[in-house]
Design an enzyme around this catalytic site. Structure first.
Site, PDB file in Angstrom:
ATOM      1  CB  SER A 187      -0.909  -0.003   1.235  1.00  0.00           C
ATOM      2  OG  SER A 187      -0.145   0.028   2.418  1.00  0.00           O
ATOM      3  CB  CYS A 188       3.400   2.643   1.785  1.00  0.00           C
ATOM      4  SG  CYS A 188       4.461   1.371   2.488  1.00  0.00           S
TER       5      CYS A 188
END
Length: 275
Positions: free
Chosen positions: A114-115
């Protein structure tokens, strides 16, 4: 084919009283994305626009930049042991001459996180991979009153959210406030991939002069996807992350957060928002 919503039994308590009733929930199912037949990534998504989701994902990874880069997008038959089609596995077959990236465990970790990778490595990776580096020179200007009206326009168009209350949305607007496209999904990154994928399939990349509005926060991943699609303005109703701001500044993108009513914070590219 998976459905967008499903019904479930729920015990509802209101004002101290309890009752049993059906409730409408947003569907969530895994989607495996394959590239030339090889597994690349798995994402949890709301079924629908799966081909656009896969194409948009590959745009954000720097694999695709135009509809002509794709030979075919298909559901994989025999995705289960009994040979049935779950409609949860999509294969993207690249056109002849389009290079196939090295699909490794390290790459899969990067694409499904997600990052993404952290810090400078992430910024360098996006700057190197983008096919549309002209965001900084995009002359688009958005009147502040037009930008302030976009969240209400987005919310009014969210048909599935009205029934479930459990979906993120991404909307693509013109600088004059016209809603060009809207997609909903349990994952805000999926909603953006569906927007970008549909634009790619229609031959509309880069999305110069466009405004992308997301219903949640502005993470690094969402700014990355906007940069990879050539979108000059990204607005969010909630907060951006520090790395998202860094990437927006690095790329020459306008990044707006906390867009609520007449209020907003402009974290990068304030010259594009006209008072």
């Amino acid at each position: 084919m998976g459905r967008v919503t499903e019904r479930r039994r729920v015990v509802r308590i209101r004002n101290g009283g309890a009752g049993v009733r059906p409730d409408t929930l947003v569907a969530e199912e895994p989607l495996e994305i394959r590239l030339n037949g090889k597994p690349l990534a798995i994402t949890m998504r709301t079924p629908g626009d799966d081909f656009a989701l896969a194409v948009g994902f590959l745009v954000s990874e720097g694999v695709l930049a135009a509809a002509s880069d794709v030979q075919a997008v298909t559901y994989c038959e025999g995705a289960t042991e009994d040979g049935s089609n779950t409609y949860n596995v999509v294969n993207v077959q690249l056109a002849a001459g389009i290079p196939v990236p090295d699909i490794t465990l390290e790459r899969n970790v990067y694409t499904t996180s997600s990052c993404g990778l952290c810090g400078k490595a992430s910024l360098d990776a996006v700057r190197t991979a983008t096919r549309f580096p002209g965001i900084a020179a995009d002359p688009v200007r958005v009147p502040v009153e037009v930008l302030c009206a976009m969240p209400d326009r987005l919310r009014e168009a969210q048909k599935v959210f009205d029934r479930t209350g459990g979906l993120h949305a991404a909307g693509l607007f013109t600088a004059q406030g016209e809603l060009l496209d809207l997609r909903e999904d349990v994952g805000r990154h999926n909603a953006v991939d569906k927007i970008v994928g549909r634009a790619c399939q229609a031959g509309r990349l880069p999305l110069a002069g466009a405004v992308l509005l997301v219903s949640g926060r502005a993470s690094f991943e969402l700014v990355q996807k906007a940069v990879m699609a050539g979108i000059p303005v990204l607005a969010a109703v909630s907060a951006p992350s520090s790395l998202a701001v860094d990437l927006a500044l690095e790329s020459g993108m306008t990044l707006v957060g906390f867009l609520r009513g007449p209020d907003m914070n402009i974290y990068a590219g304030e010259e594009r928002i006209t008072l």
